[in-house]
Write an enzyme that holds these catalytic residues in place. Structure first.
Site, short mmCIF file in Angstrom:
data_model
loop_
_atom_site.label_atom_id
_atom_site.label_comp_id
_atom_site.label_asym_id
_atom_site.label_seq_id
_atom_site.Cartn_x
_atom_site.Cartn_y
_atom_site.Cartn_z
N LYS A 1 1.51 45.31 -30.07
CA LYS A 1 1.59 43.85 -29.95
C LYS A 1 0.25 43.36 -29.40
O LYS A 1 -0.52 44.16 -28.86
CB LYS A 1 2.72 43.47 -28.99
CG LYS A 1 3.24 42.07 -29.14
CD LYS A 1 4.27 41.92 -30.25
CE LYS A 1 4.60 40.47 -30.49
NZ LYS A 1 5.72 40.29 -31.41
N ASP B 1 3.17 35.81 -34.49
CA ASP B 1 4.21 35.64 -33.45
C ASP B 1 4.04 34.19 -32.98
O ASP B 1 3.49 33.36 -33.74
CB ASP B 1 4.01 36.67 -32.32
CG ASP B 1 5.19 36.71 -31.34
OD1 ASP B 1 6.21 37.35 -31.66
OD2 ASP B 1 5.12 36.10 -30.25
P1 NDP Z 1 6.53 29.70 -33.23
O1 NDP Z 1 5.22 29.57 -32.55
O2 NDP Z 1 6.63 29.44 -34.67
O3 NDP Z 1 7.62 28.78 -32.50
C1 NDP Z 1 7.91 28.94 -31.15
C2 NDP Z 1 8.93 27.88 -30.74
O4 NDP Z 1 9.40 28.17 -29.44
C3 NDP Z 1 8.33 26.48 -30.69
O5 NDP Z 1 9.34 25.56 -30.96
C4 NDP Z 1 7.88 26.38 -29.24
O6 NDP Z 1 7.81 25.05 -28.75
C5 NDP Z 1 8.99 27.12 -28.53
N1 NDP Z 1 8.48 27.76 -27.31
C6 NDP Z 1 7.47 28.66 -27.21
N2 NDP Z 1 7.26 29.00 -25.93
C7 NDP Z 1 8.15 28.27 -25.21
C8 NDP Z 1 8.42 28.17 -23.83
N3 NDP Z 1 7.73 28.88 -22.93
N4 NDP Z 1 9.45 27.33 -23.46
C9 NDP Z 1 10.15 26.62 -24.36
N5 NDP Z 1 9.91 26.67 -25.69
C10 NDP Z 1 8.93 27.49 -26.10
O7 NDP Z 1 7.04 31.19 -32.85
P2 NDP Z 1 8.11 32.08 -33.61
O8 NDP Z 1 9.21 31.24 -34.12
O9 NDP Z 1 7.38 32.96 -34.53
O10 NDP Z 1 8.62 33.01 -32.42
C11 NDP Z 1 9.73 32.64 -31.58
C12 NDP Z 1 10.26 33.88 -30.89
O11 NDP Z 1 10.69 34.83 -31.89
C13 NDP Z 1 9.25 34.64 -30.02
O12 NDP Z 1 9.94 35.23 -28.93
C14 NDP Z 1 8.78 35.77 -30.93
O13 NDP Z 1 8.31 36.90 -30.21
C15 NDP Z 1 10.07 36.09 -31.66
N6 NDP Z 1 9.89 36.78 -32.93
C16 NDP Z 1 9.17 36.21 -33.94
C17 NDP Z 1 9.02 36.88 -35.14
C18 NDP Z 1 8.33 36.26 -36.32
O14 NDP Z 1 8.37 36.87 -37.39
N7 NDP Z 1 7.75 35.09 -36.20
C19 NDP Z 1 9.55 38.24 -35.31
C20 NDP Z 1 10.36 38.71 -34.22
C21 NDP Z 1 10.49 38.00 -33.07
P3 NDP Z 1 6.38 24.35 -28.55
O15 NDP Z 1 5.90 24.04 -29.94
O16 NDP Z 1 6.64 23.16 -27.72
O17 NDP Z 1 5.51 25.36 -27.86
#
Ligand code: NDP
Length: 447
Positions: free
Chosen positions: A129, A169
């Site tokens: 990662k 991510d």
């Molecule tokens: P994105 O960047 O596309 O979206 C993240 C979302 O979560 C946004 O809505 C963001 O809001 C919100 N967010 C992020 N950090 C915080 C925080 N500290 N508090 C509240 N809201 C938060 O990321 P992904 O959708 O790709 O990833 C989301 C989760 O899924 C992560 O934990 C990631 O590790 C996991 N994941 C993702 C994969 C993938 O293929 N994308 C695969 C496996 C796991 P804002 O815009 O306001 O920051």
């Protein structure tokens, strides 16, 4: 919370605590050690080969300076990371996160989790990662491009199609992968599958964008069907986040007849009793890159609430935390159970604090941990690597079928493993034990 009793595991954990201060990494390690405690005495060879102490120590941890120039011509500096955690099963594989909260503990916990997740997919991938404490919010396209180019101009020397294959991510989507891929190609003069999540016209795989969200829903559908003879029809579903994972979880839930009543971002959440409009959500988040406040302006039946954690106050049957780590704590878990939740599946990694996980399981909630539930993203990344090696592109349907099959198999593996060790219904232990045994056996074989 349970304590560790096995002297070998107690010693390993105490050494991990001495070497690592970050709470996220210690939390992830403790959970796995707890899960494997009931089986460790049956395998004296693990201690003999130092398997547990090796599995909790990254093979390589790289951190580096990332200087970049903002739109005012000022040079700024961030810190970049790549943790190459374990390569027993294949090249290191795992995403890059760009978010101000990224530090050594966060990338280490994510890399550690990734080892077991990748093992569960049954594809030949080790775990890694990386990322940076760079905040992409409100940066111009030019700033994002210059940052990505600077980041990869150091990272390129540590990665490669047979060595380490990063993906996206939080904060890293197709646009960022494109900038990094283009610059990697320029420096190395080669067009290889060194990153996944590429654009579909540039050796990317169909379904990669949808994979994590769809995968979470496929494995939950399988669990609902096998354990409760039930399905998504008419279920009220709460989702946190509004990024890649949240959007495609919502899309698949809706397709299967569920009603998605919430999505959120780090500032607040949107509630709509009639169901979130996925097309409008995509337009705002993927095309316009705006905040959720815009959604509420466009959809009169919805309401916006400026407290992102309030998403867990809403009554639902199924919850998919899909934003970030530790977003559901014990208080949230208590509210969810009181309001009737029966299923929680982690779209984000380690979404739930340990006491909240324990509370869900004790209260009969079917709980799927991230390392099983969100493995669809890395699984399709693995399929993207296969297509790149073959120089072929599979159809949407073909990749989607593979994804579904992988998610169903993951459920079978964690369910059967839990049953085999007398832990029926505990999919946290099932996932940790199954992933651990697979990696441990490869490590012993390799000496
Ligand atoms: P994105 O960047 O596309 O979206 C993240 C979302 O979560 C946004 O809505 C963001 O809001 C919100 N967010 C992020 N950090 C915080 C925080 N500290 N508090 C509240 N809201 C938060 O990321 P992904 O959708 O790709 O990833 C989301 C989760 O899924 C992560 O934990 C990631 O590790 C996991 N994941 C993702 C994969 C993938 O293929 N994308 C695969 C496996 C796991 P804002 O815009 O306001 O920051």
């Amino acid at each position: 919370m349970k304590e560790l009793n096995n002297p070998y595991l107690v010693k390993v954990y105490s050494d991990v605590q001495k070497r690592n201060q970050g709470k996220e990494f210690l939390q992830a390690v403790f959970e796995v050690l707890q899960s494997i405690e009931p089986i460790i005495h049956k395998h004296p060879e693990f201690e003999q080969h130092g398997i547990v102490e090796r599995i909790v120590e990254p093979e390589r941890l790289i951190h580096f300076q990332v200087p970049w120039v903002d739109d005012n011509g000022k040079t700024r500096v961030n810190r970049g990371y790549r943790v190459q955690f374990n390569s027993a099963l294949g090249p290191y594989k795992g995403g890059l996160r760009f978010h101000p909260t990224v530090n050594e503990s966060v990338v280490s916990f994510l890399g550690f989790e990734q080892v077991f997740k990748n093992a569960l997919t049954n594809l030949p991938m080790g775990g890694g990662k990386g990322g940076s404490d760079f905040d992409p919010k409100e940066k111009s396209d030019g700033e994002i491009k210059r940052f990505c180019q600077s980041f990869i101009s150091e990272l390129y020397r540590h990665i490669g199609q047979f060595t380490d294959v990063p993906a996206g991510d939080i904060g890293v989507g197709s646009r960022e992968i494109g900038y990094m891929y283009g610059y990697y190609k320029k420096i190395k003069n080669e067009f290889t599958g060194v990153l996944t999540g590429k654009n579909v016209n540039n050796s990317g795989s169909l379904v990669r964008t949808e994979a994590t969200g769809y995968g979470v829903v496929y494995i939950t559908e399988e669990m609902l069907s096998k354990v409760k003879n039930d399905n998504f029809k008419g279920k009220r579903v709460s989702i946190s986040g509004s990024g890649n994972v949240a959007i495609y979880t919502a899309e698949k839930v809706k397709e299967l007849g569920g009603i998605v009543v919430t999505v959120s971002d780090s500032s607040g959440y949107v509630y709509d009793e009639n169901g979130i409009d996925i097309a409008i959500l995509k337009q705002i988040k993927e095309v316009e890159r705006k905040r959720l406040t815009e959604y509420a302006k466009l959809v009169p039946t919805s309401t916006y609430h400026d407290n992102s954690n309030g998403v867990w106050d809403i009554a639902c049957d199924i919850a998919f935390p899909s934003a970030t780590q530790n977003e559901i704590d014990l208080k949230d878990a208590e509210k969810l159970v009181k309001n009737g939740v029966t299923v929680v599946a982690e779209g984000s990694n380690m979404s739930t604090t340990p006491d909240a996980v324990e509370y869900f399981i004790k209260n009969g909630v079917l709980f799927l941990p991230g390392k099983a539930a969100n493995a669809g993203g890395v699984a399709v990344s693995g399929l993207e690597m296969s297509q790149n090696s073959l120089r072929l592109s599979w159809s949407f349907e073909e990749v989607d079928n593979h994804l579904k099959e992988i998610m169903i198999n993951i459920f079978k593996t964690i369910d059967e493993t839990a049953k085999k060790y007398g832990l029926e219904g505990n999919y946290v232990d099932g996932a940790n034990i199954a992933g651990f045994l697979k990696v441990a056996s490869a490590m012993i074989w390799q000496g």
